[in-house]
Scaffold this motif. Structure first.
Motif, short mmCIF file in Angstrom:
data_model
loop_
_atom_site.label_atom_id
_atom_site.label_comp_id
_atom_site.label_asym_id
_atom_site.label_seq_id
_atom_site.Cartn_x
_atom_site.Cartn_y
_atom_site.Cartn_z
N TYR A 178 0.87 -1.19 0.00
CA TYR A 178 0.00 0.00 0.00
C TYR A 178 0.90 1.23 0.00
N ASP A 179 0.71 2.10 -0.99
CA ASP A 179 1.49 3.32 -1.09
C ASP A 179 0.70 4.47 -0.47
N ALA A 180 1.17 4.95 0.67
CA ALA A 180 0.47 6.00 1.41
C ALA A 180 0.79 7.38 0.85
N ASP A 181 -0.12 8.31 1.10
CA ASP A 181 0.18 9.70 0.78
C ASP A 181 0.93 10.31 1.96
N ASP A 182 1.27 11.59 1.86
CA ASP A 182 2.09 12.22 2.89
C ASP A 182 1.40 12.20 4.26
N ALA A 183 0.12 12.51 4.29
CA ALA A 183 -0.61 12.55 5.56
C ALA A 183 -0.70 11.16 6.18
N GLN A 184 -1.00 10.18 5.35
CA GLN A 184 -1.07 8.80 5.87
C GLN A 184 0.30 8.33 6.36
N ALA A 185 1.35 8.68 5.63
CA ALA A 185 2.70 8.27 6.02
C ALA A 185 3.07 8.85 7.37
N ALA A 192 5.92 4.87 2.23
CA ALA A 192 5.83 6.32 2.10
C ALA A 192 5.92 6.71 0.63
N PRO A 193 5.56 7.94 0.30
CA PRO A 193 5.65 8.38 -1.11
C PRO A 193 7.05 8.26 -1.70
N ASP A 194 8.09 8.34 -0.86
CA ASP A 194 9.45 8.24 -1.39
C ASP A 194 9.94 6.80 -1.48
#
Length: 296
Positions: free
Chosen positions: A242-249, A272-274
């Motif tokens: 699962y690739d999270a967005d910044d807030a989720q990360a 994380a996004p990175d």
């Protein structure tokens, strides 16, 4: 892979363990090669056994408990006609029985009974703890050890060859099984089913989860080139991603629950996004909850 490893790197090394070494000894050698004290392994192999030993480095050691739940594969040789104290060739022979009349058809019929979901009593020289002490330590101290049967799954139990041996019959087999299955116990129980006794004479683990011999390295080759797998690659190859967005990360980094996202049953690797591997999460009704967080 060819990435440089530093003492703070997090990852997995897949070792092709040689015969004659304990898993603890292999970990000690990897510790020296990697230059870090935080090293552990997933799934002990007996000294006589060879093959895949998955070793974790630094934070990846915390991933090993999840990898131990994976199915495993083995190639083995079972000697029919003799029983030993350890259910393998390293023990003392306690009884021998002539194998005259034991046919390949009889062996195949007996093996049929050990496929699927079965109840198995582990070998008394296993690493299972009895009142805080390893069963094999109690046996070596002269104590009588009685272990309880446990449910295991043998999804594949193929006979590769049956041939006469100097003192019995050798049966080469290939097995896919759940974690916690003892191949020595399969050998012992096959011999008991046929009424002649049996024990293991060779064992090679060919797979642990998604890690097979094709990704394993000898200790000698690791000393020349330390090939390892970053924790992010291992997580992505083992669990759904699962690739999270910044807030989720940001929430995942502190182990907070995530409402409103759908994850498959079981554990999912959260990124994380990175591309940084952050944690393992699993669904709990309308929210996702962490089972292990790997960053701070």
């Amino acid at each position: 892979m060819s990435l440089d490893f530093t003492s703070t790197s997090d990852g997995i090394v897949v070792v092709d363990k040689p015969a004659g070494l304990t898993s603890h000894t292999v970990v000690a050698r990897i510790r020296r090669l990697a230059g870090t004290r935080k090293v552990g392994h997933a799934g002990t192999l007996d000294p006589m056994a060879t093959g895949v030993l998955v070793v974790g480095l630094n934070r990846a050691t915390r991933l090993l408990g999840h990898l131990q739940l994976a199915d495993k594969s083995y190639d083995a040789t079972i000697r029919l006609g003799a029983t030993t104290t350890t259910d393998d060739a390293e023990g003392e022979i306690t009884s021998t029985v002539p194998v005259d009349g034991i046919t390949a058809e009889a062996i195949a019929a007996a093996v049929d009974g050990f496929r699927g979901d079965i109840s198995q009593v582990p070998s008394t020289v296993s690493a299972i703890k009895v009142d805080g002490k390893r069963a094999y330590d109690r046996v070596r101290a002269g104590e009588e050890v009685v272990l309880k049967a446990r449910a295991v799954t043998v999804s594949r139990y193929d006979i590769l060859d049956v041939r006469a041996a100097a003192e019995g019959i050798d049966v080469d087999v290939s097995v896919d099984c759940s974690s916690g299955t003892y191949i020595r116990a399969l050998a012992r129980d096959l011999g008991a089913e046929l009424g002649v006794g049996g024990h293991l004479t060779a064992l090679r683990r060919t797979r642990v989860g998604s890690f097979g011999l094709e990704t394993a390295h000898t200790l000698e080759s690791l000393a020349e080139s330390f090939d390892w797998l970053p924790i992010a690659d291992v997580a992505a190859g083992t669990f759904p991603r699962y690739d999270a967005d910044d807030a989720q990360a940001a929430a995942i980094r502190t182990g907070r629950q995530l409402p409103g996202i759908e994850l498959p049953a079981g554990q999912t690797a959260m990124f994380a996004p990175d591309g940084t591997f952050l944690a393992l999460y699993e669904p709990h009704g309308p929210v996702a909850k962490p089972t292990a967080v790997f960053v701070s």
